[in-house]
Design a protein around this motif. Structure first.
Motif, PDB file in Angstrom:
ATOM      1  N   UNK A  27       0.816  -1.224   0.000  1.00 37.76           N
ATOM      2  CA  UNK A  27       0.000   0.000   0.000  1.00 37.76           C
ATOM      3  C   UNK A  27       0.843   1.265   0.000  1.00 37.76           C
ATOM      4  N   UNK A  28       0.252   2.357  -0.513  1.00 41.40           N
ATOM      5  CA  UNK A  28       0.934   3.640  -0.530  1.00 41.40           C
ATOM      6  C   UNK A  28       0.257   4.600  -1.481  1.00 41.40           C
ATOM      7  N   UNK A  29       0.706   5.845  -1.462  1.00 39.64           N
ATOM      8  CA  UNK A  29       0.126   6.870  -2.348  1.00 39.64           C
ATOM      9  C   UNK A  29       0.978   7.125  -3.579  1.00 39.64           C
ATOM     10  N   UNK A  30       2.308   7.103  -3.423  1.00 40.45           N
ATOM     11  CA  UNK A  30       3.171   7.384  -4.577  1.00 40.45           C
ATOM     12  C   UNK A  30       3.021   6.313  -5.652  1.00 40.45           C
ATOM     13  N   UNK A  34       0.118   3.380 -10.367  1.00 37.80           N
ATOM     14  CA  UNK A  34       0.503   2.092 -10.944  1.00 37.80           C
ATOM     15  C   UNK A  34      -0.400   0.971 -10.435  1.00 37.80           C
ATOM     16  N   UNK A  35      -0.615   0.919  -9.120  1.00 37.50           N
ATOM     17  CA  UNK A  35      -1.383  -0.177  -8.531  1.00 37.50           C
ATOM     18  C   UNK A  35      -2.836  -0.141  -9.005  1.00 37.50           C
ATOM     19  N   UNK A  36      -3.451   1.037  -9.003  1.00 32.68           N
ATOM     20  CA  UNK A  36      -4.845   1.145  -9.428  1.00 32.68           C
ATOM     21  C   UNK A  36      -5.003   0.765 -10.897  1.00 32.68           C
ATOM     22  N   UNK A  78      10.773   5.201   3.201  1.00 31.81           N
ATOM     23  CA  UNK A  78      11.649   4.077   3.571  1.00 31.81           C
ATOM     24  C   UNK A  78      11.108   2.726   3.133  1.00 31.81           C
ATOM     25  N   UNK A  79       9.949   2.710   2.497  1.00 32.62           N
ATOM     26  CA  UNK A  79       9.357   1.436   2.070  1.00 32.62           C
ATOM     27  C   UNK A  79      10.326   0.638   1.207  1.00 32.62           C
ATOM     28  N   UNK A  80      10.987   1.333   0.273  1.00 34.43           N
ATOM     29  CA  UNK A  80      11.883   0.630  -0.648  1.00 34.43           C
ATOM     30  C   UNK A  80      13.095   0.038   0.065  1.00 34.43           C
ATOM     31  N   UNK A 101       9.772   0.893  -7.569  1.00 37.77           N
ATOM     32  CA  UNK A 101       9.701   1.805  -6.434  1.00 37.77           C
ATOM     33  C   UNK A 101       9.224   3.164  -6.931  1.00 37.77           C
ATOM     34  N   UNK A 102       8.104   3.630  -6.409  1.00 35.17           N
ATOM     35  CA  UNK A 102       7.555   4.916  -6.833  1.00 35.17           C
ATOM     36  C   UNK A 102       8.313   6.054  -6.145  1.00 35.17           C
TER      37      UNK A 102
END
Length: 585
Positions: A27-30, A34-36, A78-80, A101-102
């Motif tokens: 999950x995330x906004x950046x 891509x995900x949607x 820091x997700x990546x 990685x967005x």
């Protein structure tokens, strides 16, 4: 529907084209665009994992068990970083994991913007390839993203495979109104174990850039290919191609023939000074197997020896008439004849020198060319097939040409080694003339027009920008190195043991040329300095361009040509143009 962000659309389209469908999404906004979009598509096999560290390991297990590539995608911040343990595992096990990685625009790095992590440099052992995709705003951005995505996805399976990293810039667009993904150019890598793609049913040509000496087997296989597929070979002086279906490409570079097109161009060799912009599709054949999209129409890279490529395609058809070679060679000959007809009125220039000297060069000699104008002018002409040619096109800078010539000349003292250089390139490397190993088999011509002519001719961006003579102050290096002093190089060369020749016009050049191109070996190396006017040097290229349309019955073209000739050559030049036009009617 799909996001309006073009880089997202392109990435999804190419993932599908490369038959990649499995994804583990976090999950995330950046990464929402891509995900949607992947979720809307409906053809991807999607899995969710909140913890990115776990997501990367899930991808490892999924890729190993399914024997298919797996995409992982996360937001910025820091997700990546949490992907690193799993990607390290994938690297050492050679598992095909694609880490997307967005990111926000990387121009914001270091500007105290929130959730922006620098991924421009990554650890060596978490990915075999890492690329950054910008937001697409123009055609150049489109080409860059397409190339980088193809390159990254092809690395998944190359040389045993491994993970790749794609850094995807987002503009956080809220526009999800695109109903269909665009079709994107797909680049494929082919090896001898692959099923060979079918050749184009249209016109086929081979282009050879800088290339080492050809063996007879390779030359024979290319000739067989040409005879079977009605193909021919474009080459320049550094290609060292000596087959019977070759056409020098320099005229096509200088003049341009917009109505002539090739459907498929097979690209051999390395960096070239030529630019075959008339090809719709390009296949690169090289054992390095690297993606080199030099002319921006690449669709396939054949990771194999050139001889193996041509042998693989030969023997499937009977020989055909070489009509394409005949057509293109007729265009070439027509242009060369027009240039030869204008020889008396063409300005004393680098092009005139090449036109009057190429047939006089001794057989079995070797020529080293300076980059740009020296090489460009000689690329127009077909030197004897026993002559080999080289230029420092690897780094493509002006330095080192004379030194490379001297180094080559040390190999065989019985061979005459020539150098053809502009004054700027020569003076940049002139200290090499003091080398004590230079022997009498070296002969150097310096075309001295007092500046870097490339910055003044009509083919360069500077002239098109309208700078003209204002480029002299700081761009074209005007006024350096003695301002065409007729004594500077003379004394320098003679004091170093060279025989010195010079010319200031056509008559003195032709007289000195006999000595310079003599087949008999000399007692001393030779330096031949040719002085010319910068504007006349440029005018020869302009004249050559104006000669293109003589065979076309177009009064507007003829009127423009006469006007150009008047500006370039004066009254005598106009008479010459009229004479050639009448001859070709």
């Amino acid at each position: 529907m799909y996001s309006s962000e073009r880089n997202v659309q392109m990435l999804l389209s190419l993932l599908k084209a490369h038959k990649i469908k499995k994804m583990v999404l976090s999950p995330g906004s950046a990464n929402a665009s891509f995900v949607a979009s992947a979720q809307y598509d409906g053809e991807f096999e999607l899995y969710s994992s909140v913890d990115e560290r776990s997501a990367a390991y899930i991808a490892c297990g999924l890729a190993e068990e399914s024997q298919e590539p797996v995409v992982i995608c996360c937001t910025g911040a820091t997700a990546s970083r949490n992907y690193m343990p799993g990607l390290t595992e994938a690297y050492y096990r050679k598992l095909p994991v694609i880490a997307v990685t967005a990111t926000r625009p990387i121009a914001w790095l270091g500007q105290n913007r929130d959730q922006l992590i620098d991924r421009t440099v990554i650890p060596k052992d978490i990915a075999v390839k890492s690329v950054h995709l910008p937001v697409i705003e123009n055609e150049q951005d489109e080409w860059e993203c397409n190339l980088k995505i193809n390159d990254a996805l092809l690395e998944l399976r190359r040389n045993g495979g491994g993970p790749v990293h794609i850094n995807l810039t987002t503009s956080y667009s809220l526009d999800f109104s695109v109903s269909k993904l665009p079709e994107e150019r797909v680049i494929q890598r082919v090896d001898l174990e692959s099923k060979l793609p079918e050749l184009s049913k249209g016109d086929i040509a081979i282009f050879v850039g800088a290339h080492s000496v050809w063996n007879e087997r390779l030359k024979a296989s290319v000739e067989s290919f040409c005879e079977e597929y009605n193909a021919f070979v474009f080459y320049d002086q550094t290609s060292n191609y000596t087959g019977k279906y070759g056409i020098p490409c320099g005229v096509f570079d200088i003049v341009g023939f917009p109505n002539l097109k090739i459907n498929l161009l097979i690209h051999l060799g390395n960096i070239s000074a030529s630019w075959p912009a008339f090809a719709e599709e390009i296949w690169r054949v090289n054992p390095d197997g690297e993606i080199r999209d030099t002319y921006q129409h690449l669709t396939k890279v054949f990771e194999m020896q050139e001889e193996d490529f041509f042998k693989a395609y030969c023997g499937n058809n009977s020989k055909s008439r070489i009509t394409q070679y005949e057509k293109w060679h007729a265009v070439y000959r027509s242009q060369i004849e027009a240039m030869q007809n204008s020889n008396n009125d063409m300005a004393f220039s680098s092009l005139w020198i090449a036109q009057n000297m190429y047939k006089e060069m001794p057989k079995n000699s070797i020529i080293h060319f300076g980059i740009l104008n020296s090489l460009r002018c000689w690329n127009c002409f077909e030197t004897d097939h026993s002559i080999r040619g080289y230029s420092n096109t690897g780094g493509f800078g002006i330095d080192g040409g004379v030194s490379s010539l001297i180094g080559a000349s040390l190999v065989n003292s019985d061979t005459i080694y020539y150098g053809i250089f502009g004054d700027l390139a020569f003076f940049y490397d002139m200290n090499s003339l003091g080398n004590r190993h230079i022997s009498s088999n070296v002969r150097i011509l310096v075309a001295n027009n007092g500046l870097g002519g490339e910055f003044k001719n009509s083919l360069g961006n500077v002239q098109k920008a309208g700078l003209g003579d204002s480029a002299d102050a700081y761009i074209s290096a005007y006024g350096h190195y003695g301002e065409k002093s007729q004594e500077l190089l003379k004394h320098y060369a003679q004091d170093l043991g060279f025989q010195y020749l010079s010319a200031t016009d056509k008559t003195s050049f032709l007289a000195a040329m006999k000595e310079f191109t003599a087949t008999k070996h000399k007692e001393k190396p030779i330096l031949f300095e040719v002085f010319m006017d910068e504007h006349e040097d440029v005018s020869a290229l302009d004249l050559t361009q104006s000669l293109r349309d003589f065979s076309e019955n177009d009064q507007n073209v003829m009127a423009k040509t006469k006007k150009l000739a008047k500006n370039i050559l004066g009254r005598n030049g106009v008479k010459m143009i009229q004479k050639v036009m009448h001859k070709n009617d």
